[in-house]
Write a protein that holds these residues in place. Sequence first.
Motif, PDB file in Angstrom:
ATOM      1  N   GLN A  68       0.848  -1.185   0.000  1.00  0.00           N
ATOM      2  CA  GLN A  68       0.000   0.000   0.000  1.00  0.00           C
ATOM      3  C   GLN A  68       0.884   1.234   0.000  1.00  0.00           C
ATOM      4  OE1 GLN A  68      -3.035  -0.252   2.897  1.00  0.00           O
ATOM      5  NE2 GLN A  68      -3.993   1.699   2.341  1.00  0.00           N
ATOM      6  N   VAL A  69       0.369   2.325  -0.531  1.00  0.00           N
ATOM      7  CA  VAL A  69       1.130   3.563  -0.610  1.00  0.00           C
ATOM      8  C   VAL A  69       0.232   4.715  -0.189  1.00  0.00           C
ATOM      9  CG1 VAL A  69       0.563   3.960  -3.051  1.00  0.00           C
ATOM     10  CG2 VAL A  69       2.629   4.956  -2.068  1.00  0.00           C
ATOM     11  N   GLN A  70       0.823   5.688   0.497  1.00  0.00           N
ATOM     12  CA  GLN A  70       0.126   6.913   0.863  1.00  0.00           C
ATOM     13  C   GLN A  70       0.675   8.047   0.011  1.00  0.00           C
ATOM     14  OE1 GLN A  70       1.640   4.956   3.538  1.00  0.00           O
ATOM     15  NE2 GLN A  70      -0.286   3.824   3.382  1.00  0.00           N
ATOM     16  N   LEU A  71      -0.206   8.893  -0.470  1.00  0.00           N
ATOM     17  CA  LEU A  71       0.168   9.964  -1.387  1.00  0.00           C
ATOM     18  C   LEU A  71      -0.230  11.310  -0.791  1.00  0.00           C
ATOM     19  CD1 LEU A  71      -1.189   8.314  -4.665  1.00  0.00           C
ATOM     20  CD2 LEU A  71       1.152   8.246  -3.781  1.00  0.00           C
ATOM     21  N   VAL A  72       0.688  12.272  -0.839  1.00  0.00           N
ATOM     22  CA  VAL A  72       0.411  13.609  -0.325  1.00  0.00           C
ATOM     23  C   VAL A  72       0.826  14.629  -1.370  1.00  0.00           C
ATOM     24  CG1 VAL A  72       0.862  15.294   1.481  1.00  0.00           C
ATOM     25  CG2 VAL A  72       0.735  12.861   2.054  1.00  0.00           C
ATOM     26  N   GLU A  73      -0.135  15.407  -1.865  1.00  0.00           N
ATOM     27  CA  GLU A  73       0.142  16.443  -2.850  1.00  0.00           C
ATOM     28  C   GLU A  73       0.481  17.768  -2.159  1.00  0.00           C
ATOM     29  OE1 GLU A  73      -3.505  14.098  -4.489  1.00  0.00           O
ATOM     30  OE2 GLU A  73      -2.779  14.887  -2.583  1.00  0.00           O
ATOM     31  N   ALA A 109       4.253  13.276  -2.912  1.00  0.00           N
ATOM     32  CA  ALA A 109       5.187  12.465  -2.136  1.00  0.00           C
ATOM     33  C   ALA A 109       4.530  11.150  -1.750  1.00  0.00           C
ATOM     34  CB  ALA A 109       5.632  13.218  -0.891  1.00  0.00           C
ATOM     35  N   ALA A 110       5.220  10.069  -2.023  1.00  0.00           N
ATOM     36  CA  ALA A 110       4.702   8.740  -1.729  1.00  0.00           C
ATOM     37  C   ALA A 110       5.404   8.160  -0.515  1.00  0.00           C
ATOM     38  CB  ALA A 110       4.888   7.824  -2.934  1.00  0.00           C
ATOM     39  N   SER A 111       4.653   7.515   0.338  1.00  0.00           N
ATOM     40  CA  SER A 111       5.217   6.784   1.473  1.00  0.00           C
ATOM     41  C   SER A 111       4.598   5.393   1.496  1.00  0.00           C
ATOM     42  CB  SER A 111       4.942   7.513   2.785  1.00  0.00           C
ATOM     43  OG  SER A 111       3.552   7.644   3.006  1.00  0.00           O
TER      44      SER A 111
END
Length: 127
Positions: free
Chosen positions: A1-6, A23-25
């Motif tokens: 799974q990935v979290q994305l923050v614009e 940014a992906a985490s």
Amino acid sequence: QVQLVESGGGLVQAGGSLRLSCAASGRTASAYAMGWFRQAPGKEREFVAVITWNGGRTDYADYADSVKGRFTISRDNAKNTVYLQMNSLKPEDTAVYYCAADRTFGLRVVPDEYDYWGQGTQVTVSS
């Protein structure tokens, strides 16, 4: 799974530029095709740009006709970040911009085909 923050949205005059970052985490951004979409008030979410790769050093990108020649999508795997450079902005580019991740590495343009989404960043272009 990935979290994305614009990030990187804001207010700009017509003809100006902005650079959005995603940014992906979690898993690395290089494990996905990464797309940018936008949604204006009262309108459906629409495709803007997508970038994928073949496992080597070559990136492949595709753009909506409305942004070709003005927007550029790129990725920095070391920073786990995808960018959208937006030049020659027009009032009709005003929208909330979202980045999204697709596990299939395809150059997909349909929002439903993406697996993960960020929360969005507002871009407003004044005339």
